[in-house]
Design a protein around this motif. Structure first.
Motif, PDB file in Angstrom:
ATOM      1  N   UNK A 203      -4.961  -4.818  40.999  1.00  0.00           N
ATOM      2  CA  UNK A 203      -4.628  -3.457  41.440  1.00  0.00           C
ATOM      3  C   UNK A 203      -4.794  -2.472  40.291  1.00  0.00           C
ATOM      4  N   UNK A 204      -4.393  -2.871  39.083  1.00  0.00           N
ATOM      5  CA  UNK A 204      -4.548  -2.013  37.913  1.00  0.00           C
ATOM      6  C   UNK A 204      -6.018  -1.762  37.612  1.00  0.00           C
TER       7      UNK A 204
ATOM      8  N   UNK B  79      -8.514  -6.906  29.644  1.00  0.00           N
ATOM      9  CA  UNK B  79      -8.598  -6.497  31.048  1.00  0.00           C
ATOM     10  C   UNK B  79      -8.516  -7.658  32.033  1.00  0.00           C
ATOM     11  N   UNK B  80      -9.121  -8.837  31.767  1.00  0.00           N
ATOM     12  CA  UNK B  80      -9.031  -9.930  32.743  1.00  0.00           C
ATOM     13  C   UNK B  80      -7.603 -10.358  33.021  1.00  0.00           C
TER      14      UNK B  80
ATOM     15  N   UNK C 113     -16.145  -6.878  33.044  1.00  0.00           N
ATOM     16  CA  UNK C 113     -15.037  -7.816  32.810  1.00  0.00           C
ATOM     17  C   UNK C 113     -14.415  -8.357  34.084  1.00  0.00           C
ATOM     18  N   UNK C 114     -14.722  -7.759  35.250  1.00  0.00           N
ATOM     19  CA  UNK C 114     -14.088  -8.197  36.498  1.00  0.00           C
ATOM     20  C   UNK C 114     -14.945  -9.288  37.131  1.00  0.00           C
ATOM     21  N   UNK C 115     -14.298 -10.140  37.949  1.00  0.00           N
ATOM     22  CA  UNK C 115     -15.043 -11.223  38.593  1.00  0.00           C
ATOM     23  C   UNK C 115     -15.918 -10.670  39.708  1.00  0.00           C
TER      24      UNK C 115
ATOM     25  N   UNK D 158      -8.591  -1.921  39.735  1.00  0.00           N
ATOM     26  CA  UNK D 158      -9.147  -1.038  40.767  1.00  0.00           C
ATOM     27  C   UNK D 158      -8.736   0.406  40.508  1.00  0.00           C
ATOM     28  N   UNK D 159      -7.461   0.585  40.163  1.00  0.00           N
ATOM     29  CA  UNK D 159      -6.963   1.928  39.889  1.00  0.00           C
ATOM     30  C   UNK D 159      -7.681   2.538  38.680  1.00  0.00           C
ATOM     31  N   UNK D 160      -7.928   1.730  37.658  1.00  0.00           N
ATOM     32  CA  UNK D 160      -8.619   2.216  36.467  1.00  0.00           C
ATOM     33  C   UNK D 160     -10.057   2.613  36.782  1.00  0.00           C
ATOM     34  N   UNK D 161     -10.744   1.807  37.596  1.00  0.00           N
ATOM     35  CA  UNK D 161     -12.117   2.135  37.981  1.00  0.00           C
ATOM     36  C   UNK D 161     -12.151   3.443  38.764  1.00  0.00           C
TER      37      UNK D 161
END
Length: 636
Positions: free
Chosen positions: A572-573, A566-567, A613-615, A575-578
């Motif tokens: 954009x991907x 994921x990192x 996994x996101x910053x 955010x879209x997945x969340x």
């Protein structure tokens, strides 16, 4: 009653209305004047202290919780909108004497229609008691309450409510009475509801009305109190419903049931030691043979007319038979829903009279039941007319009404002979084996219930044979499983293409499952132009979209996002997945019957995995979405 006394009654009625009790209105809506002629009703609870409490053989915990949370009269409105008493006033005509409960909201037009539809519309000599039902347009709002919405979610499509129409169930009495200037008592008890449970509410009004004519308003007050104890109408549940000292046992079909399935009702040992319940084998199915016996030779053609939504008039001298004929005709295409309007009993005073009888435009697409001979001329421009003699006249079932009369090119149909008047050329050949079987059964005095079951099963099989190719083609429009990705939106089914579908009929059409011969392709072309097809397609697309959402949810649950790197994906991907996961969590919460608790837990775990996994910068941006923030807080 003096004018002062009338004024006092009117004030009492207002106070009763505020308390949610019955109001004696005395309102004469057909003429637009209002005169209080009744008396203020007493408290319902005082009139019904001995009424039995409601019980159900199988009621879910959620339904029980809902029942416990309801307020007085809430449970009554789940089943019945109101119960009215309509009388005939020598000077003012039909008068709305009283409405139960008092808070019931009826517009002036609805009151007028109830008044006129509560009485027979012809000089057919309806002395004694006459029972029938009608359907009228709803003007006082188009919303459903929570219990009715839950009912629609579980009911078969043909038993779902129509928020823009009411059903009315009438018990009319006309008897000689020397104390009345006209010499006759003419009065009706009318039950108004949104639920199309014809047999159940016919039984209810038949139970209430005789008690009302014996003891007056307290009988209706007691009945209202009993109905207010009933649990919410839940398809698939067997109920024991208290009603005026008796118990009515019935079951509302569920959309999970097999077509034409009727669960047998059984009196348990515990119930047999108390008051034996009245068993209603079906709450909705009309007796097809009893209602349609005079026109059995035309039923195949009439099935086509109902299927493609052609304007159709049924003329009969009796409102009882007339309403039964119309209800039976629209049921011929079950389990498909008849998506046009239909009026089991229609009068010259109805608010839609000018709209339906206008000759400046094409007749509206609906099934109309009438009894007044005036309609013979007024509706002569309608393309299909069924004239039926009195069902109690003793005429042979095929002798008179079995004839088909071709309407003249100018549309005039002034002939009063029983029969079918139409220029319609059916697409399918008549099933002579069915007709022979029914006629043989009539000659051998086969029970009416068995004759009706034969007809019901036949038209169920014909309708299913007609719909199976459409269902098969719709399934082919579904996307492949491999096209469903967690990083893409839920896929959609392809659009319906008529020519593409018709290309499949030759090899996999109704001819494989039905013995009927004819031009099936031509019938499909007419059906696709109808509101019945549009209603079916919209319902099936809704179900298909729901299924695709569930498949997409399963993919999101099954994906191992820890191995998706994921990192390395674009923000954009992520955010879209969340947001997709957030939508699926909301979908899961709003569809507890379709999504398991394990799946809901897995979605929440997937959300935590992705957010981990996101910053921090991206996470702070995501948390600015209040819905997402509340969801994350709830799952932590």
């Amino acid at each position: 009653m003096s004018l002062q006394e009338q004024s006092d009654v009117s004030v009492a009625g207002v106070d009763a209305d505020r308390l949610g009790r019955p109001v004696a209105t005395g309102e004469v809506t057909p003429t637009g004047s209002a005169t209080s002629t009744g008396s203020a009703a007493s408290r319902i609870r005082q009139a019904s202290d001995d009424a039995p409490s409601a019980s159900s053989t199988t009621i879910s915990t959620a339904n029980q919780s809902y029942m416990d949370a309801t307020l007085p009269w809430d449970k009554f409105s789940n089943w019945v909108h109101c119960i009215c008493v309509v009388t005939f006033d020598l000077e003012l005509g039909q008068a709305l004497e009283v409405v139960y409960p008092g808070y019931c909201n009826l517009t002036a037009t609805e009151k007028m229609n109830i008044c006129y539809l509560a009485f027979p519309d012809s000089n057919s000599g309806c002395t004694g008691d006459t029972r029938f039902h009608f359907r009228m347009r709803r003007f006082s709002g188009k919303s459903l309450n929570t219990a009715q919405e839950a009912y629609d979610q579980r009911a078969p499509v043909y038993l779902q409510t129509d928020p823009v129409h009411y059903f009315g169930f009438v018990h009319f009495r006309q008897t000689k009475d020397k104390t009345i200037p006209r010499g006759y008592l003419q009065k009706s008890v009318v039950l108004v509801t949104l639920l199309p449970l014809v047999n159940l509410f016919t039984h209810v009004v038949e139970t209430i009305a005789p008690r009302f004519f014996e003891s007056g308003e307290p009988a209706i007050e007691a009945a209202c109190h009993d109905i207010d104890q009933w649990p919410a109408p839940q398809p698939g549940v067997t109920f024991n419903l208290p009603l005026m000292g008796s118990i009515v046992q019935c079951r509302i079909p569920s959309h999970y049931d097999m077509p034409n399935y009727q669960k047998p009702l059984v009196v348990t040992a515990q119930e047999s030691t108390h008051l034996a319940p009245t068993l209603l084998p079906t709450v909705h199915e009309p007796q097809l043979f009893e209602n349609l016996a005079p026109i059995v030779p035309h039923l195949q053609l009439l099935w086509e007319l109902v299927l493609i939504g052609e304007p159709l008039v049924a003329m009969s001298p009796s409102p009882t038979h007339c309403s039964g004929v119309v209800q039976s005709l629209v049921s011929l295409i079950w389990p498909l829903r008849y998506c046009y309007d239909y009026r089991p009993f229609f009068t010259i005073h109805d608010s839609e009279f000018k709209e339906y009888t206008s000759k400046t435009q094409a007749p509206p697409k609906l099934v109309l039941g009438v009894t007044n001979p005036f309609f013979t001329k007024t509706l002569q421009h309608w393309p299909h007319i069924v004239r039926i003699g009195d069902a109690n006249s003793g005429q042979a079932t095929t002798a008179a009404a079995a004839k088909v009369f071709k309407k003249s090119t100018d549309g005039r149909t002034l002939d009063t002979k029983p029969g079918l008047y139409s220029q319609y050329k059916p697409f399918l050949a008549k099933d002579k084996a069915l007709l022979k079987r029914i006629l043989k059964g009539a000659e051998s005095q086969r029970p009416v219930e068995v004759q009706s079951m034969i007809l019901r099963r036949h038209f169920l099989e014909v309708t299913q044979s007609f719909m199976i190719p459409l269902e098969r083609y719709l399934a082919s429009l579904m996307p492949l499983q491999k096209q469903i990705s967690p990083f893409k939106a839920a896929p959609q089914a392809r659009r319906f293409d008529l020519e593409e579908f018709l290309a499949t009929v030759a090899d996999s059409g109704p001819g494989l499952t039905s013995g009927l011969k004819g031009n099936w392709t031509g019938l499909y072309r007419r059906f696709v132009e109808s509101a019945n097809f549009d209603g079916w397609l919209r319902q099936r697309r809704k179900e298909v979209d729901h299924k695709l959402q569930l498949l997409h949810l399963e993919v999101l649950c099954a994906t191992d996002f820890s191995e998706c790197d994921l990192p390395a994906r674009h923000e954009v991907e992520l955010v879209d997945l969340v947001l997709k996961l957030l939508d699926k969590i909301e979908f899961a919460e709003s569809n507890p019957d379709s999504v398991s608790s394990a799946q809901r837990t897995k979605l929440q775990a997937q959300m935590r995995t992705i957010l981990a996994t996101v910053d921090e910068d991206l996470k702070s941006v995501l948390m600015s979405n209040m819905t997402l923030k509340q969801t994350v807080v709830a799952v932590q």
